[in-house]
Design a protein around this motif. Structure first.
Motif, PDB file in Angstrom:
ATOM      1  N   LYS A 238       0.182  -4.087   2.293  1.00 24.36           N
ATOM      2  CA  LYS A 238       1.512  -4.173   3.305  1.00 24.36           C
ATOM      3  C   LYS A 238       1.719  -2.802   3.698  1.00 24.36           C
ATOM      4  O   LYS A 238       2.091  -2.649   4.896  1.00 24.36           O
ATOM      5  N   LEU A 239       1.790  -1.847   2.718  1.00 23.95           N
ATOM      6  CA  LEU A 239       2.404  -0.437   3.048  1.00 23.95           C
ATOM      7  C   LEU A 239       1.274  -0.046   4.071  1.00 23.95           C
ATOM      8  O   LEU A 239       1.729   0.987   4.828  1.00 23.95           O
TER       9      LEU A 239
ATOM     10  N   ALA B 297       6.404  -8.793  -1.842  1.00 21.97           N
ATOM     11  CA  ALA B 297       5.122  -9.628  -1.975  1.00 21.97           C
ATOM     12  C   ALA B 297       5.330 -10.224  -3.282  1.00 21.97           C
ATOM     13  O   ALA B 297       6.555  -9.770  -3.939  1.00 21.97           O
ATOM     14  N   HIS B 298       4.720 -11.300  -3.604  1.00 22.44           N
ATOM     15  CA  HIS B 298       4.704 -12.017  -4.834  1.00 22.44           C
ATOM     16  C   HIS B 298       3.430 -12.612  -5.116  1.00 22.44           C
ATOM     17  O   HIS B 298       2.444 -12.669  -4.345  1.00 22.44           O
TER      18      HIS B 298
ATOM     19  N   LYS C 207       7.247 -10.652  -8.424  1.00 21.93           N
ATOM     20  CA  LYS C 207       7.733 -10.513  -7.166  1.00 21.93           C
ATOM     21  C   LYS C 207       8.290  -8.910  -7.236  1.00 21.93           C
ATOM     22  O   LYS C 207       8.777  -8.272  -8.084  1.00 21.93           O
ATOM     23  N   ALA C 208       8.123  -8.400  -5.726  1.00 23.20           N
ATOM     24  CA  ALA C 208       8.818  -6.949  -5.712  1.00 23.20           C
ATOM     25  C   ALA C 208       9.037  -6.772  -4.174  1.00 23.20           C
ATOM     26  O   ALA C 208       8.368  -7.140  -3.362  1.00 23.20           O
ATOM     27  N   THR C 209       9.908  -5.829  -4.185  1.00 19.40           N
ATOM     28  CA  THR C 209      10.383  -5.575  -2.970  1.00 19.40           C
ATOM     29  C   THR C 209      10.309  -4.034  -2.916  1.00 19.40           C
ATOM     30  O   THR C 209      10.923  -3.310  -3.900  1.00 19.40           O
ATOM     31  N   ILE C 210       9.935  -3.447  -1.930  1.00 19.27           N
ATOM     32  CA  ILE C 210       9.705  -1.919  -1.854  1.00 19.27           C
ATOM     33  C   ILE C 210      10.725  -1.642  -0.546  1.00 19.27           C
ATOM     34  O   ILE C 210      10.688  -2.174   0.418  1.00 19.27           O
ATOM     35  N   HIS C 211      11.462  -0.603  -1.026  1.00 14.21           N
ATOM     36  CA  HIS C 211      12.641  -0.152  -0.179  1.00 14.21           C
ATOM     37  C   HIS C 211      12.142   1.272   0.341  1.00 14.21           C
ATOM     38  O   HIS C 211      12.019   2.152  -0.195  1.00 14.21           O
TER      39      HIS C 211
END
Length: 110
Positions: free
Chosen positions: A88-89, A67-68, A55-59
């Motif tokens: 997503k980016l 996303a995961h 799982k990752a969160t981009i700030h």
């Protein structure tokens, strides 16, 4: 281009080894090519019933993207996670560009 300034790693039921970090950094370097505004990334790895979950969160400024992905292979999970984050980016970038265009057009119509 841009560089991810900070990647934070969390492992739950799994040790985050130097190899996992290296693979993640290599894959996430692709993310930096899609956005110069990434401030930090939080990545977590979980092992549940033989499923490796990444799982990752981009700030980003004013928003976060999450996303995961899960599979039986952690490295494949990281690969697919990276692809999802890039998608997503790109969508976020398109929305921001569209928003700027619409705002600019509204200003010209005044």
């Amino acid at each position: 281009q841009g560089a991810i300034m900070n990647i934070n790693y969390i492992g739950q039921n799994i040790e985050v080894t130097p190899g996992i970090k290296e693979h993640t950094q290599k894959k996430f370097a692709k993310i930096a090519k899609h956005s110069t505004q990434v401030e930090a990334v939080n990545v977590s790895f979980h092992l549940e019933n033989r499923e490796h979950i990444a799982k990752a969160t981009i700030h980003l400024p004013k928003t976060d993207l999450f996303a995961h992905h899960s599979s039986e292979d952690l490295y494949k999970s990281i690969d697919f996670l990276t692809t999802k984050l890039i998608t997503k980016l790109d969508k976020h970038h398109d929305i921001m560009q569209s928003s700027k265009k619409n705002s600019h057009n509204k200003d010209n119509n005044l």
